[in-house]
Design an enzyme around this catalytic site. Structure first.
Site, short mmCIF file in Angstrom:
data_model
loop_
_atom_site.label_atom_id
_atom_site.label_comp_id
_atom_site.label_asym_id
_atom_site.label_seq_id
_atom_site.Cartn_x
_atom_site.Cartn_y
_atom_site.Cartn_z
N ASN A 10 0.97 -1.28 0.49
CA ASN A 10 -0.01 -0.01 -0.11
C ASN A 10 0.86 1.14 0.00
O ASN A 10 1.28 1.99 0.85
CB ASN A 10 -1.14 0.06 1.47
N LYS A 17 3.31 0.77 3.25
CA LYS A 17 2.68 -0.11 4.27
C LYS A 17 2.95 -1.58 3.59
O LYS A 17 2.50 -1.84 2.02
CB LYS A 17 1.36 0.05 4.67
N ARG A 93 -2.66 -1.94 -3.03
CA ARG A 93 -3.33 -1.76 -3.14
C ARG A 93 -3.37 -0.10 -4.08
O ARG A 93 -2.68 0.57 -4.26
CB ARG A 93 -3.98 -0.52 -1.79
N HIS A 182 -12.95 2.67 -0.59
CA HIS A 182 -12.92 1.32 1.29
C HIS A 182 -13.09 -0.10 0.72
O HIS A 182 -14.08 -0.76 1.25
CB HIS A 182 -13.78 1.82 2.25
N ASN A 213 -10.84 7.35 10.34
CA ASN A 213 -10.73 8.78 10.55
C ASN A 213 -11.44 8.35 8.75
O ASN A 213 -12.29 9.92 8.68
CB ASN A 213 -8.88 9.14 10.04
N ARG A 243 -12.70 14.82 6.95
CA ARG A 243 -13.66 15.73 6.02
C ARG A 243 -14.98 15.87 6.10
O ARG A 243 -15.68 15.29 7.32
CB ARG A 243 -13.27 14.88 4.90
N GLY A 332 -11.74 1.30 12.41
CA GLY A 332 -11.60 1.50 13.88
C GLY A 332 -12.66 2.24 15.06
O GLY A 332 -12.42 1.79 15.94
N GLU A 386 -8.19 -5.04 5.17
CA GLU A 386 -8.14 -5.02 3.51
C GLU A 386 -7.07 -5.56 2.66
O GLU A 386 -6.88 -6.36 1.74
CB GLU A 386 -8.11 -3.42 3.78
#
Length: 402
Positions: A10, A17, A93, A182, A213, A243, A332, A386
């Site tokens: 990612n 990541k 990703r 997502h 988030n 956002r 989360g 994911e």
């Protein structure tokens, strides 16, 4: 296919990541993160899950090429390097696949070119994703590189849900439509929710609430997404950490004409200084709840606005689906904030939604029901994964083509 390992990458603008998974056992062998790429203070944190060892290195990592080479060195040290014959593929990703990519895709030059053409609709993400793919291809040109797209799961939305009510010619020329994001999380969680109910995904209708988030909702009918809250960009929809989510478009014109703000300033306001952070100065739900417990009215209002928007989407998606078998909370906030889950379904008993206070407050690592046994609609907490979803899609594609 004898090789069974998949490396999931990612790639962000200044981070990388990664996870190495063995798909025979669906287990993780190593995980890590390279951050602050391009800075003198770069850091790599690597954990070998078979031994439990965690190692860190700090110092300049010039670019993503250097970052991936550093990751390869750490994996080599664990005996699971990039040159291992057990490595079947690398899964990447990719945030935006437009309407062109509806499923995981083996990367070639044409695929790279199309991802690049989508940069105008994903300027913050696709360039970094491309960098990761190109770097990995250069290191292992013989290995299948698979792109797994955040938007792909949502390409099953009907045109009535995906289209904005503007001139279609203008919309098509500029690729303006609702794409959703997502997607790997919504795909994984909707499928795991069906499994939790002991049913096949084709038998159930699920509302998935990915609350981190970044936050998004989806209506999944018999395994296929028919509606989602994020739109052309991840700005639309639910109230998020920073956002705004849904907003009257005329607010932008007003801020420009009356407020004298530039487009860049408005962009920053809506994406980075709005949502929970804009409302109360915090985007951590744990801190907001602590402030509420201390009597902070600003934090309470932010929480109420967050929950109001969430509840509105739950009700709307009940209408879209007609029959709802389950509502699944994930990510989360969704997995850890019992107060959010309780508030989101409070007052929706007529829709069959209710949570059991004791079950909702209990902690758990795996998928679990938090609704009472008699509830007409199951309410569940389903941890998202994911990386496993990307690895699964990558492995299945490579095995099919082997």
């Amino acid at each position: 296919m004898s090789a069974s390992r998949v490396l999931v990458l990612n790639s962000g603008s200044s981070s990388l990541k990664y996870q190495l998974l063995d798909m025979r056992e669906r287990s993780r062998l190593a995980v890590g993160l390279v951050e602050r790429i391009g800075e003198r203070t770069s850091r790599l944190r690597h954990t070998c899950l078979t031994s439990g060892d965690t190692r860190e290195r700090s110092g300049p990592i010039a670019d993503h090429d250097a970052a991936l080479k550093a990751v390869a060195e750490e994996l080599d040290q664990d005996g699971v390097g990039l040159d291992s014959p057990e490595l079947a593929a690398i899964g990447h990703r990719v945030v935006h696949g437009g309407m062109f990519f509806t499923e995981p895709t083996v990367v070639d030059d044409e695929v790279l070119a199309e991802i690049e053409r989508l940069i105008p609709v994903a300027p913050l993400h696709n360039p970094a994703n491309l960098t990761g793919i190109r770097t990995a291809r250069a290191l292992r040109p013989d290995l299948p590189q698979v792109a797994v797209f955040d938007t792909a799961f949502h390409t099953t939305m009907p045109e009535s849900a995906a289209r904005y009510a503007i001139d279609p010619k203008i919309a098509d020329r500029h690729r303006i439509r609702r794409y959703g994001f997502h997607g790997t999380s919504h795909a994984y969680v909707s499928r795991e929710t069906a499994r939790l109910l002991g049913k096949d995904p084709s038998e159930v209708n699920v509302i998935v609430l990915h609350l981190g988030n970044g936050a998004s909702a989806s209506a999944v009918e018999k395994g296929r997404c028919v509606e989602t809250s994020m739109g052309m960009t991840p700005l639309e929809g639910l109230v998020m950490g920073t956002r705004s989510g849904d907003l009257d478009p005329a607010v932008i014109f007003h801020l420009a004409r009356v407020g004298g703000m530039s487009m860049e300033e408005i962009d920053t306001l809506l994406n980075k200084r709005s949502g929970l952070f804009g409302l109360c100065g915090d985007n951590d739900m744990r801190e907001i709840r602590r402030r509420i417990d201390d009597g902070d009215k600003e934090a309470q209002l932010a929480f109420d606005i967050y929950v109001h928007r969430l509840k509105k989407y739950i009700g709307a998606y009940c209408a879209v689906l007609g029959r709802v078998d389950a509502v699944a909370f994930t990510a989360g906030v969704g997995e850890n904030a019992s107060t959010v889950r309780e508030a989101a379904v409070a007052g929706l008993e007529q829709l069959g939604l209710v949570v059991d206070g004791e079950l909702n407050a209990a902690h758990g690592d795996g998928p679990r029901l938090i609704s009472p046994a008699h509830a007409r609609v199951a309410v569940a907490v389903v941890p998202t994964d994911e990386e496993l979803e990307i690895a699964t899609q990558t492995y299945e594609l490579v095995a099919k083509n082997d």
